[in-house]
Design a protein around this motif. Sequence first.
Motif, PDB file in Angstrom:
ATOM      1  N   GLU A 371       0.776  -1.250   0.032  1.00  0.00           N
ATOM      2  CA  GLU A 371       0.165   0.023   0.044  1.00  0.00           C
ATOM      3  C   GLU A 371       0.817   1.219   0.070  1.00  0.00           C
ATOM      4  O   GLU A 371       0.442   2.061  -0.636  1.00  0.00           O
ATOM      5  N   LYS A 372       2.137   1.208   0.658  1.00  0.00           N
ATOM      6  CA  LYS A 372       2.826   2.470   0.694  1.00  0.00           C
ATOM      7  C   LYS A 372       3.420   2.778  -0.744  1.00  0.00           C
ATOM      8  O   LYS A 372       3.725   4.040  -0.667  1.00  0.00           O
ATOM      9  N   ASP A 373       3.244   1.977  -1.589  1.00  0.00           N
ATOM     10  CA  ASP A 373       3.866   2.322  -3.203  1.00  0.00           C
ATOM     11  C   ASP A 373       2.940   3.002  -3.686  1.00  0.00           C
ATOM     12  O   ASP A 373       3.131   3.640  -4.706  1.00  0.00           O
ATOM     13  N   TYR A 374       1.472   3.301  -3.223  1.00  0.00           N
ATOM     14  CA  TYR A 374       0.563   3.890  -3.919  1.00  0.00           C
ATOM     15  C   TYR A 374       0.015   5.051  -3.062  1.00  0.00           C
ATOM     16  O   TYR A 374      -0.065   5.042  -1.895  1.00  0.00           O
ATOM     17  N   ASP A 375      -0.563   6.006  -3.750  1.00  0.00           N
ATOM     18  CA  ASP A 375      -1.279   7.257  -3.211  1.00  0.00           C
ATOM     19  C   ASP A 375      -2.851   7.007  -3.334  1.00  0.00           C
ATOM     20  O   ASP A 375      -3.481   7.049  -4.311  1.00  0.00           O
ATOM     21  N   LEU A 376      -3.562   6.320  -2.226  1.00  0.00           N
ATOM     22  CA  LEU A 376      -4.731   6.053  -1.965  1.00  0.00           C
ATOM     23  C   LEU A 376      -5.571   7.109  -2.369  1.00  0.00           C
ATOM     24  O   LEU A 376      -6.969   6.911  -2.436  1.00  0.00           O
ATOM     25  N   LYS A 377      -5.153   8.424  -2.176  1.00  0.00           N
ATOM     26  CA  LYS A 377      -5.978   9.514  -2.417  1.00  0.00           C
ATOM     27  C   LYS A 377      -6.271  10.061  -3.879  1.00  0.00           C
ATOM     28  O   LYS A 377      -7.046  10.786  -4.153  1.00  0.00           O
ATOM     29  N   ASP A 378      -5.443   9.272  -4.780  1.00  0.00           N
ATOM     30  CA  ASP A 378      -5.451   9.729  -6.170  1.00  0.00           C
ATOM     31  C   ASP A 378      -6.080   8.551  -7.060  1.00  0.00           C
ATOM     32  O   ASP A 378      -5.872   7.064  -6.601  1.00  0.00           O
ATOM     33  N   SER A 381      -4.046   6.015  -8.975  1.00  0.00           N
ATOM     34  CA  SER A 381      -3.210   5.187  -8.255  1.00  0.00           C
ATOM     35  C   SER A 381      -3.847   4.058  -7.306  1.00  0.00           C
ATOM     36  O   SER A 381      -3.383   3.096  -7.062  1.00  0.00           O
ATOM     37  N   LYS A 382      -5.047   4.621  -6.831  1.00  0.00           N
ATOM     38  CA  LYS A 382      -5.776   3.838  -6.033  1.00  0.00           C
ATOM     39  C   LYS A 382      -6.105   2.488  -7.133  1.00  0.00           C
ATOM     40  O   LYS A 382      -6.199   1.430  -6.444  1.00  0.00           O
TER      41      LYS A 382
END
Length: 593
Positions: A371-378, A381-382
């Motif tokens: 999960e740390k490799d992704y921006d879950l607000k985008d 990327s999510k």
Amino acid sequence: MPYYSDELIEEVRSANDIVDVVSDYVRLQKKGNTYLGLCPFHNEKTPSFSVSRNKQIYHCFGCGAGGNVITFLMQYDNDTFQEALETLAQRAGIELPKQEITAKARQEADKRARILEINKASAKYFYAQLRMEQGKKGMDYFVRRGLSQETLKKFGLGYANKYSDDLYQYLKKQGYEDSFLKDSGVVSIDEQRGGYDKFWNRIIFPIMDANNRVIGFGGRVMGDGEPKYLNSPETMVFDKSRNLYGLNLAKRSRKHSILLCEGYMDVIALHQAGFDNAVASLGTAFTPGHASLLKRYTKEVYCTFDSDSAGIKAALRAIPILKEAGITAKIVKMAPYKDPDEFIKAEGALAYEERIAQAQNSFMFEIEVLEKDYDLKDPESKTAFHNAVAQRILEFEEELERENYIEAVAEKYRIGFENLRKLVMHQGTRVGIAGTTKPLKSGVQERKKKENGMKQSQKLMLTWLIEEPSLFEKIKPWLGPEDFTDELYRQAAEILFSQYQAGKLNPAGIISMFADEEQQREIAGLFHARLKEVTTPAEKGKALQETLIRLKENSISYRSRHLEPADLEGLQKLVADKKNMQKLYQIDWQDAI
């Protein structure tokens, strides 16, 4: 491994009374013809662990553990068959034959023995140095780290003083030759400097194998020298990838899991705090060899690594290796502390116990790191993260397991179960995995099936025959080994009937005839069946009659289904058995048992 004849194995087994041996490990109380105690193989408050002096076998009615005196040591100490046999032979004063080996093999064995001697002598030297004036620096360090004198002794901790040839000179005086000293790894020898110590100005951690033999050393420098930690080089007795620090102690733990750490001090701190199931790899990455070694002792490992990025990477490397070996891995989180040693000092043993109870499923830990490799607000990327998770879930072969992880991930990341399931199926369709239902692997997500009534009846009859040998003659016209339709039970019955004919019933000896541990457990259970609420002769007779009828009817039915059309002899036997069944109903069995 040396070959031992069945006769010798039986001699060793029969020379060690099982009650006497088990009493060294478990507190037993006599109750009737058996001895009862708390089972050492699972946690319980009410005794269900039964040891029979007459049968020379043990059986736990709670967890199913069972066997003879040899299998007890194998289970309790996690010994191999040979190790258990050697222990019992030594206990009984029986000398086991030495294996005939070639001259070259003998030379190698002698060399190994010599190196182990040197290691043992070195360990004693380091141990003594720590307790002398020159070892004060090392002792002060251990005291600052909170180690008790009992712990120092338990791990044999020592000190190598500041003189670089002190150990070398000591070992030379003990009569050890330069060639062996060099091969042992505790001393280096070259033409210019002569002999000099591998370790000096360091606190010393003796490394022992699972059989308590000193195979190498780890040393931490006192001061600013480099390297900070130094291990013995690999030798003919020391393979870093196949040994674990603390395993010699952890294998005796009554806990059913292993705590896997990164460093010596973590292991020592955990043991001192009561977690006697902690081990660590030896200054090297976790390997399949380590996993194979752990598989001998446990099916569940708790990775309790450092909380920094290096510790996370170490956990990610260990998880697939453990899984490949068939070991369940869980992750114990140390944050905000660096490692178990620091955690224990700050929060104590109870808090660490809570962390173990809260240990994270290894797959969910991997997803959390991913999960740390992704921006879950985008959104883009999510979506990429969700696709990556779906790909990871597809790594599970069983459909049920995939469904369970879809549910767990969907709940944690609020994806929606059906949405994630469709995504997994879509990804799987592309690679040809999803949509195919595969059977469960043995033991995975499978509940233990309740034992069926017929197996219980066959088991009860075998128990009766052991406890009441006079029954053999009484049931002989009606029942034989061929009437036990379960394969394992039939094999046990054949051996038991054969023993009776030879004039000596020996249930403990039957167990030794089966190499598989699971079969040994089940065989032990065959001779420990219990019939509740049956006390009077009339009740016992009726129970015996009903059991005989049940076994015979089942045998007739089984043989009818498997009878070959051309087997006239088998058909005649079936017809005769069916006629005889009527007599079974008419006989009074009240005085049979």
